[in-house]
Design a protein around this motif. Structure first.
Motif, PDB file in Angstrom:
ATOM      1  N   HIS A  19      -0.987   2.898  -0.720  1.00  0.00           N
ATOM      2  CA  HIS A  19      -1.369   1.299  -1.189  1.00  0.00           C
ATOM      3  C   HIS A  19      -0.564   1.097  -2.518  1.00  0.00           C
ATOM      4  CE1 HIS A  19      -3.900   4.371  -3.037  1.00  0.00           C
ATOM      5  NE2 HIS A  19      -4.456   3.469  -3.941  1.00  0.00           N
ATOM      6  N   PHE A  20      -0.053   1.895  -2.991  1.00  0.00           N
ATOM      7  CA  PHE A  20       0.830   1.531  -4.326  1.00  0.00           C
ATOM      8  C   PHE A  20       1.950   0.882  -3.935  1.00  0.00           C
ATOM      9  CE2 PHE A  20      -1.968   5.185  -6.219  1.00  0.00           C
ATOM     10  CZ  PHE A  20      -2.791   4.313  -6.752  1.00  0.00           C
ATOM     11  N   GLY A  21       2.129  -0.295  -4.385  1.00  0.00           N
ATOM     12  CA  GLY A  21       3.432  -1.207  -4.385  1.00  0.00           C
ATOM     13  C   GLY A  21       4.119  -1.119  -5.474  1.00  0.00           C
ATOM     14  N   MET A  31       6.135 -10.752   1.230  1.00  0.00           N
ATOM     15  CA  MET A  31       5.198  -9.629   1.367  1.00  0.00           C
ATOM     16  C   MET A  31       3.735 -10.030   1.200  1.00  0.00           C
ATOM     17  SD  MET A  31       6.743  -7.110   2.685  1.00  0.00           S
ATOM     18  CE  MET A  31       5.500  -5.726   2.277  1.00  0.00           C
ATOM     19  N   ARG A  32       3.712 -11.400   0.587  1.00  0.00           N
ATOM     20  CA  ARG A  32       2.242 -11.937   0.488  1.00  0.00           C
ATOM     21  C   ARG A  32       1.105 -11.532   1.257  1.00  0.00           C
ATOM     22  NH1 ARG A  32       0.866 -15.573  -3.407  1.00  0.00           N
ATOM     23  NH2 ARG A  32       2.864 -16.268  -3.450  1.00  0.00           N
ATOM     24  N   PRO A  33       1.164 -11.580   2.481  1.00  0.00           N
ATOM     25  CA  PRO A  33       0.098 -11.319   3.593  1.00  0.00           C
ATOM     26  C   PRO A  33      -0.282  -9.772   3.507  1.00  0.00           C
ATOM     27  CG  PRO A  33       2.066 -12.593   4.738  1.00  0.00           C
ATOM     28  CD  PRO A  33       2.639 -12.101   3.196  1.00  0.00           C
ATOM     29  N   TYR A  34       0.693  -9.067   3.118  1.00  0.00           N
ATOM     30  CA  TYR A  34       0.188  -7.561   3.103  1.00  0.00           C
ATOM     31  C   TYR A  34      -0.128  -7.093   1.726  1.00  0.00           C
ATOM     32  CZ  TYR A  34       3.396  -7.909   6.989  1.00  0.00           C
ATOM     33  OH  TYR A  34       4.162  -8.372   8.085  1.00  0.00           O
ATOM     34  N   VAL A  35      -0.584  -7.990   0.710  1.00  0.00           N
ATOM     35  CA  VAL A  35      -0.795  -7.486  -0.729  1.00  0.00           C
ATOM     36  C   VAL A  35      -2.478  -7.811  -0.735  1.00  0.00           C
ATOM     37  CG1 VAL A  35      -0.425  -8.131  -3.234  1.00  0.00           C
ATOM     38  CG2 VAL A  35       1.539  -7.923  -1.698  1.00  0.00           C
ATOM     39  N   TYR A  36      -2.819  -6.889  -1.360  1.00  0.00           N
ATOM     40  CA  TYR A  36      -4.481  -6.917  -1.478  1.00  0.00           C
ATOM     41  C   TYR A  36      -4.630  -7.662  -2.914  1.00  0.00           C
ATOM     42  CZ  TYR A  36      -9.509  -5.419  -1.940  1.00  0.00           C
ATOM     43  OH  TYR A  36     -10.725  -5.619  -2.206  1.00  0.00           O
ATOM     44  N   GLY A  37      -4.004  -6.983  -3.876  1.00  0.00           N
ATOM     45  CA  GLY A  37      -4.038  -7.530  -5.128  1.00  0.00           C
ATOM     46  C   GLY A  37      -3.349  -6.841  -5.823  1.00  0.00           C
ATOM     47  N   ARG A  38      -3.635  -6.802  -7.680  1.00  0.00           N
ATOM     48  CA  ARG A  38      -2.713  -6.055  -8.239  1.00  0.00           C
ATOM     49  C   ARG A  38      -3.514  -5.421  -9.257  1.00  0.00           C
ATOM     50  NH1 ARG A  38       0.700 -10.276 -12.065  1.00  0.00           N
ATOM     51  NH2 ARG A  38       1.019 -11.597  -9.907  1.00  0.00           N
ATOM     52  N   ARG A  39      -2.961  -4.166  -9.834  1.00  0.00           N
ATOM     53  CA  ARG A  39      -3.704  -3.302 -10.784  1.00  0.00           C
ATOM     54  C   ARG A  39      -2.758  -2.762 -11.579  1.00  0.00           C
ATOM     55  NH1 ARG A  39      -5.978   1.845  -8.454  1.00  0.00           N
ATOM     56  NH2 ARG A  39      -7.154   0.103  -6.904  1.00  0.00           N
ATOM     57  N   LYS A  40      -3.068  -3.158 -13.012  1.00  0.00           N
ATOM     58  CA  LYS A  40      -2.165  -3.010 -14.011  1.00  0.00           C
ATOM     59  C   LYS A  40      -0.690  -3.388 -13.705  1.00  0.00           C
ATOM     60  CE  LYS A  40      -4.833   0.807 -15.931  1.00  0.00           C
ATOM     61  NZ  LYS A  40      -5.100   2.210 -15.979  1.00  0.00           N
ATOM     62  N   LEU A 183      23.599  -5.212  16.876  1.00  0.00           N
ATOM     63  CA  LEU A 183      23.594  -4.748  18.314  1.00  0.00           C
ATOM     64  C   LEU A 183      22.340  -5.194  18.874  1.00  0.00           C
ATOM     65  CD1 LEU A 183      25.410  -1.626  17.087  1.00  0.00           C
ATOM     66  CD2 LEU A 183      26.280  -3.195  18.499  1.00  0.00           C
ATOM     67  N   GLY A 184      21.251  -5.972  18.417  1.00  0.00           N
ATOM     68  CA  GLY A 184      19.988  -5.957  18.878  1.00  0.00           C
ATOM     69  C   GLY A 184      19.216  -4.709  19.191  1.00  0.00           C
ATOM     70  N   ILE A 185      19.343  -3.887  18.104  1.00  0.00           N
ATOM     71  CA  ILE A 185      18.292  -2.819  18.110  1.00  0.00           C
ATOM     72  C   ILE A 185      17.168  -2.950  17.340  1.00  0.00           C
ATOM     73  CG2 ILE A 185      18.222  -0.315  17.189  1.00  0.00           C
ATOM     74  CD1 ILE A 185      21.280  -0.041  17.782  1.00  0.00           C
ATOM     75  N   VAL A 186      15.674  -2.792  18.003  1.00  0.00           N
ATOM     76  CA  VAL A 186      14.634  -3.141  17.374  1.00  0.00           C
ATOM     77  C   VAL A 186      14.334  -2.145  16.089  1.00  0.00           C
ATOM     78  CG1 VAL A 186      12.035  -3.269  17.583  1.00  0.00           C
ATOM     79  CG2 VAL A 186      13.817  -3.755  19.759  1.00  0.00           C
ATOM     80  N   THR A 187      13.929  -2.911  15.113  1.00  0.00           N
ATOM     81  CA  THR A 187      13.754  -2.012  13.702  1.00  0.00           C
ATOM     82  C   THR A 187      12.116  -1.941  13.609  1.00  0.00           C
ATOM     83  OG1 THR A 187      14.220  -3.929  12.655  1.00  0.00           O
ATOM     84  CG2 THR A 187      15.889  -2.517  12.807  1.00  0.00           C
ATOM     85  N   VAL A 188      11.763  -0.729  13.274  1.00  0.00           N
ATOM     86  CA  VAL A 188      10.542  -0.295  12.831  1.00  0.00           C
ATOM     87  C   VAL A 188      10.601   0.233  11.525  1.00  0.00           C
ATOM     88  CG1 VAL A 188       8.483   0.997  13.264  1.00  0.00           C
ATOM     89  CG2 VAL A 188       9.894   0.185  15.089  1.00  0.00           C
ATOM     90  N   ALA A 189       9.848  -0.215  10.452  1.00  0.00           N
ATOM     91  CA  ALA A 189      10.335  -0.077   9.151  1.00  0.00           C
ATOM     92  C   ALA A 189       9.020  -0.025   8.200  1.00  0.00           C
ATOM     93  CB  ALA A 189      11.338  -0.846   8.395  1.00  0.00           C
ATOM     94  N   LEU A 190       8.891   1.434   7.332  1.00  0.00           N
ATOM     95  CA  LEU A 190       8.153   1.603   6.109  1.00  0.00           C
ATOM     96  C   LEU A 190       8.569   0.710   5.219  1.00  0.00           C
ATOM     97  CD1 LEU A 190       5.732   2.701   4.678  1.00  0.00           C
ATOM     98  CD2 LEU A 190       6.976   4.775   4.358  1.00  0.00           C
ATOM     99  N   ILE A 191       7.798  -0.460   4.790  1.00  0.00           N
ATOM    100  CA  ILE A 191       8.358  -1.505   4.023  1.00  0.00           C
ATOM    101  C   ILE A 191       7.663  -1.752   2.812  1.00  0.00           C
ATOM    102  CG2 ILE A 191       7.568  -3.316   5.387  1.00  0.00           C
ATOM    103  CD1 ILE A 191      10.028  -4.926   4.588  1.00  0.00           C
ATOM    104  N   ASP A 192       7.940  -1.762   1.569  1.00  0.00           N
ATOM    105  CA  ASP A 192       7.347  -1.744   0.240  1.00  0.00           C
ATOM    106  C   ASP A 192       7.256  -3.412  -0.140  1.00  0.00           C
ATOM    107  OD1 ASP A 192       5.834  -1.045  -2.120  1.00  0.00           O
ATOM    108  OD2 ASP A 192       6.818   0.755  -2.249  1.00  0.00           O
ATOM    109  N   PRO A 197      10.228  -8.513   4.596  1.00  0.00           N
ATOM    110  CA  PRO A 197       9.793  -8.220   6.110  1.00  0.00           C
ATOM    111  C   PRO A 197      10.299  -9.137   7.191  1.00  0.00           C
ATOM    112  CG  PRO A 197       8.108  -9.592   4.995  1.00  0.00           C
ATOM    113  CD  PRO A 197       9.340  -9.390   4.074  1.00  0.00           C
ATOM    114  N   ASP A 198      11.064 -10.315   6.907  1.00  0.00           N
ATOM    115  CA  ASP A 198      11.602 -10.928   8.153  1.00  0.00           C
ATOM    116  C   ASP A 198      12.675 -10.308   8.570  1.00  0.00           C
ATOM    117  OD1 ASP A 198       9.719 -12.798   7.556  1.00  0.00           O
ATOM    118  OD2 ASP A 198      11.141 -14.351   6.537  1.00  0.00           O
ATOM    119  N   GLU A 199      13.447  -9.260   8.012  1.00  0.00           N
ATOM    120  CA  GLU A 199      14.592  -8.630   8.473  1.00  0.00           C
ATOM    121  C   GLU A 199      14.175  -7.496   9.539  1.00  0.00           C
ATOM    122  OE1 GLU A 199      16.759  -7.269   5.014  1.00  0.00           O
ATOM    123  OE2 GLU A 199      17.422  -9.322   4.283  1.00  0.00           O
TER     124      GLU A 199
END
Length: 241
Positions: A19-21, A31-40, A183-192, A197-199
């Motif tokens: 959960h740490f971004g 990335m706003r839709p994936y952010v819960y909030g902020r801490r420090k 090449l039209g290869i589908v990308t699955v990513a762990l993204i911070d 995310p549009d890429e």
């Protein structure tokens, strides 16, 4: 009918620091839709979105593996390399864990020629003909081999284009992402929170700098590949009866 059980618990993800971004000042507003909030001044990722991303990715990768297609695991940053190698090997899929060579996919013919050279070097170094070379030449051949092995060994059996690519940190692996898009290869990513995310076709929002975070999520995805392969094997057995 019972509800689908998540492949990993929210608590396990939190324990792994998924959960740490990044710092709020470094974020990508997409990335706003994936952010819960902020801490420090650190953005906190909504772990529910992480679970959703994992579920979508697992379903897709299981289908790809069940069809007998290839999935390329990519992660060259220090925190990801060992895990990418481990899960690539465990799932029987190609991987790039050291360095993405430009044209790995878009200039695959050249990469294949380098793989032929790698095989040639192995035959020289492990064969009887090594002694015909000078000590200096032997040392040069060994250096060349070590470098090529480090960069290419994970894709040496990749005899066709992958259907999908699993990536840790698409911002770091932007060259790999561009080649996949071309090449039209589908990308699955762990993204911070600092990435776009549009890429990516299937985004899994989460900490891509924590070794433990990367381990937990890549293991889930490799498990999905193994499940798909198992399904393919069962269907093949039924068809042969």
């Amino acid at each position: 009918m019972s509800a689908i059980q998540p492949p990993v618990s929210v608590q396990e993800l939190i324990d792994a620091g998924v959960h740490f971004g990044h710092r709020a000042s470094q974020w990508n507003p997409k990335m706003r839709p994936y952010v819960y909030g902020r801490r420090k001044q650190i953005h906190i990722i909504d772990v529910r979105e992480t679970v959703r991303g994992i579920l979508r990715a697992k379903k897709y990768l299981r289908q790809v593996a069940a069809q007998g297609s290839l999935i390329l695991f990519v992660g060259t940053k220090r925190q990801a390399g060992e895990t990418i190698k481990t899960e690539g090997i465990r799932s029987g899929m190609p991987y790039v864990a050291e360095r993405w060579l430009g044209g790995t996919l878009t200039n695959f013919k050249t990469i294949r020629s380098r793989l032929s050279r790698l095989k040639e070097l192995e035959e020289i170094l492990n064969g009887d003909q090594l002694h015909i070379y000078s000590k200096k030449m032997q040392s040069s051949l060994q250096r060349e081999y070590r470098k090529m092995y480090r960069n290419l060994n994970g894709i040496r059996d990749m005899n066709r284009f992958p259907e999908a690519m699993v990536i840790v940190d698409p911002k770091k692996e932007h060259n790999a992402v561009k080649e996949a898009q071309k090449l039209g290869i589908v990308t699955v990513a762990l993204i911070d929170t600092d990435s776009d995310p549009d890429e990516i076709d299937l985004a899994i929002p989460g900490n891509d700098d924590s070794i433990r975070s990367i381990e937990v999520i890549m293991k889930c995805l490799a498990d999905a590949v193994l499940e798909g392969k198992k399904e393919a094997g069962i269907l093949k057995e039924i068809g042969e009866r």
